[in-house]
Structures are given as structure tokens and as C-alpha cells.
Design a protein around this motif. Structure first.
Motif, PDB file in Angstrom:
ATOM      1  N   GLU A  86    -118.855  51.649  43.279  1.00  0.00           N
ATOM      2  CA  GLU A  86    -119.655  52.850  43.050  1.00  0.00           C
ATOM      3  C   GLU A  86    -120.917  52.829  43.902  1.00  0.00           C
ATOM      4  OE1 GLU A  86    -121.072  56.433  41.578  1.00  0.00           O
ATOM      5  OE2 GLU A  86    -119.080  55.559  41.396  1.00  0.00           O
ATOM      6  N   LEU A  87    -121.591  51.696  43.977  1.00  0.00           N
ATOM      7  CA  LEU A  87    -122.809  51.589  44.778  1.00  0.00           C
ATOM      8  C   LEU A  87    -122.505  51.734  46.265  1.00  0.00           C
ATOM      9  CD1 LEU A  87    -124.712  48.657  42.991  1.00  0.00           C
ATOM     10  CD2 LEU A  87    -125.117  51.116  42.768  1.00  0.00           C
ATOM     11  N   ALA A  88    -121.356  51.233  46.680  1.00  0.00           N
ATOM     12  CA  ALA A  88    -120.998  51.279  48.099  1.00  0.00           C
ATOM     13  C   ALA A  88    -120.824  52.704  48.606  1.00  0.00           C
ATOM     14  CB  ALA A  88    -119.714  50.478  48.343  1.00  0.00           C
ATOM     15  N   ARG A  89    -120.601  53.652  47.694  1.00  0.00           N
ATOM     16  CA  ARG A  89    -120.461  55.045  48.110  1.00  0.00           C
ATOM     17  C   ARG A  89    -121.807  55.681  48.457  1.00  0.00           C
ATOM     18  NH1 ARG A  89    -115.844  55.023  44.514  1.00  0.00           N
ATOM     19  NH2 ARG A  89    -117.079  55.410  42.647  1.00  0.00           N
ATOM     20  N   ALA A  90    -122.901  55.019  48.079  1.00  0.00           N
ATOM     21  CA  ALA A  90    -124.236  55.513  48.425  1.00  0.00           C
ATOM     22  C   ALA A  90    -124.757  54.728  49.626  1.00  0.00           C
ATOM     23  CB  ALA A  90    -125.191  55.353  47.246  1.00  0.00           C
ATOM     24  N   ALA A  91    -125.507  55.379  50.483  1.00  0.00           N
ATOM     25  CA  ALA A  91    -126.064  54.710  51.665  1.00  0.00           C
ATOM     26  C   ALA A  91    -127.024  53.607  51.236  1.00  0.00           C
ATOM     27  CB  ALA A  91    -126.794  55.731  52.541  1.00  0.00           C
ATOM     28  N   PRO A  92    -127.019  52.477  51.965  1.00  0.00           N
ATOM     29  CA  PRO A  92    -127.943  51.398  51.608  1.00  0.00           C
ATOM     30  C   PRO A  92    -129.390  51.859  51.727  1.00  0.00           C
ATOM     31  CG  PRO A  92    -126.939  50.988  53.752  1.00  0.00           C
ATOM     32  CD  PRO A  92    -126.218  52.151  53.148  1.00  0.00           C
ATOM     33  N   GLY A  93    -130.209  51.392  50.812  1.00  0.00           N
ATOM     34  CA  GLY A  93    -131.615  51.795  50.798  1.00  0.00           C
ATOM     35  C   GLY A  93    -131.927  52.600  49.559  1.00  0.00           C
ATOM     36  N   ARG A  99    -128.904  55.213  42.841  1.00  0.00           N
ATOM     37  CA  ARG A  99    -127.637  55.237  42.108  1.00  0.00           C
ATOM     38  C   ARG A  99    -127.574  54.101  41.094  1.00  0.00           C
ATOM     39  NH1 ARG A  99    -124.658  57.623  39.075  1.00  0.00           N
ATOM     40  NH2 ARG A  99    -122.418  57.194  39.074  1.00  0.00           N
ATOM     41  N   PHE A 100    -128.052  52.923  41.485  1.00  0.00           N
ATOM     42  CA  PHE A 100    -128.076  51.816  40.527  1.00  0.00           C
ATOM     43  C   PHE A 100    -128.948  52.159  39.327  1.00  0.00           C
ATOM     44  CE2 PHE A 100    -130.367  48.137  38.834  1.00  0.00           C
ATOM     45  CZ  PHE A 100    -129.300  47.435  38.298  1.00  0.00           C
ATOM     46  N   LEU A 101    -130.108  52.764  39.560  1.00  0.00           N
ATOM     47  CA  LEU A 101    -131.002  53.123  38.460  1.00  0.00           C
ATOM     48  C   LEU A 101    -130.386  54.193  37.567  1.00  0.00           C
ATOM     49  CD1 LEU A 101    -134.450  53.064  40.273  1.00  0.00           C
ATOM     50  CD2 LEU A 101    -133.608  51.444  38.562  1.00  0.00           C
TER      51      LEU A 101
END
Length: 206
Positions: A86-93, A99-101
Motif C-alpha cells: 500500500e505504501l509503495a503505491r505512494a511516491a517516496p517522501g 499515506r502511512f499516517l
């Protein structure tokens, strides 16, 4: 050499049994907390339900809040690898951290009735990790997400990720405490505002 190997095996077996006991005690306590409410459940009740002596329970968990800590930290350890796709679908940074929050806010809302005693217990423990204080792992998670953002050029890289994670963790804790004190506040919205402040700073915007 064979005696040393045998001793290590026996030590490993004892540690596995100890961890299994901790998990069983915590799972028993959580079932009671969920059914009857945190305040209504006593340590004596937990010991009786788990079929252990009060001495055994207090040896491993000095208070009900310590059982919450064990439960929540185990859930965080299990959730971190599970949410990687799920996190990998969002751009790093910033996007990935946001998304994690969001995911963490949803978890907090599902545990909201139990978070305040947990946080108070954590804050009351003044020991350093080296002295036996149990870490939640949030500092490592924040550090990893910030390091990913630095590598992608989205976050400043002139300061160590661990240092930036420490400040983010304090802001995260302050936001959580504010939300727990005011049931009308949304954790997801307040975490988003907190992240906006952390990323944008206090400077006035045009």
C-alpha cells in the motif's frame, strides 16, 4: 562444543516459551478489555482467566497498561511489513509519509478507548531503552520513511533521517494527545495538519 550448542538450544527454547506466555497473557487481557472495558478489568481477573498465578502475571506485566503496550507494539510490528504494498503505491517522501499516517490514524481510531492509558504509561516510563524501556518501533518507521524521501530528493538531506524522525515523533505524539483529550477531533485530519506543519514549517506563505 556440544555442551555449548545444547545450552544455546535450551536457552532458545526457554525464550520461545517466555514469549509465547507473554503473547497468551496479552491476548487474554485484550479479549477482556474489548468485552468489558479497560477500567473494569483487574489484573487478578486477567490472571484467573489466563490460568496463571498473580505472581506470574505481575512478573511479566507490572500493570494493565503494560499489557496494552505489548499488544500495540506487536500489532505495529505485524502491520509494518503488511502495509508495504500500500505504501509503495505512494511516491517516496511526503506522499508516502502521509499515506502511512492515514493508515495509522485508522488504527488509532479503532483503539481510541485504549490509547490514553497506553500513552500515559509510556510517558511515565523515564528509563532509557538501554535500561529496559520497550520501544514501539515508530522511530524506526519514521526514520525509514524519511530516508526514502531523502533518497528521492523530496526531503532535505543535510540532516540525518534519525534526527528528523525524532522531531516528527514528538509532533506525532503531541497531536495524538490533543486528539485523545478532545473526542471531537479527527486523528486523520490532525495528523495531516501536523505533517503539513512539519513539511512546510512556520514561515508565512504567500
Amino acid at each position: 562444543m556440544q555442551q555449548a550448542d545444547s545450552g544455546q538450544e535450551e536457552g532458545g527454547r526457554r525464550e520461545r516459551k517466555r514469549l509465547q506466555l507473554l503473547d497468551r497473557l496479552a491476548e487474554t487481557a485484550w479479549a477482556l478489555f474489548a468485552a468489558e472495558g479497560f477500567a473494569a478489568v483487574t489484573m487478578e481477573r486477567i490472571a484467573a482467566e489466563a490460568d496463571v498465578s498473580k505472581v506470574t502475571l505481575y512478573k511479566h506485566f507490572p500493570a494493565k497498561e503494560a499489557l496494552l503496550r505489548h499488544i500495540f507494539h506487536a500489532e505495529l510490528r505485524a502491520a509494518w511489513p503488511a502495509i508495504q504494498p500500500e505504501l509503495a503505491r505512494a511516491a517516496p517522501g511526503r506522499a508516502r509519509l502521509a499515506r502511512f499516517l492515514e493508515l495509522q490514524a485508522a488504527w488509532c481510531e479503532s483503539r481510541r478507548d485504549f490509547l490514553l492509558p497506553y500513552v500515559r504509561y509510556r510517558l511515565a516510563d523515564q528509563r532509557l531503552p538501554a535500561e529496559g524501556r520497550e520501544r514501539s518501533g515508530m522511530d524506526r518507521i519514521f526514520g525509514e520513511l524519511i530516508a526514502q524521501g531523502q533518497a528521492a530528493g523530496d526531503f532535505r538531506a543535510d540532516l540525518p533521517a534519525e534526527w528528523l524522525a525524532m522531531h516528527l515523533q514528538f509532533a506525532h505524539l503531541a497531536t495524538m494527545l490533543r486528539c485523545l483529550a478532545d473526542p471531537g477531533l479527527s486523528l486523520a485530519q490532525e495528523f495531516a495538519r501536523m505533517l503539513d506543519l512539519i513539511c512546510g514549517g512556520l514561515e508565512r506563505r504567500p
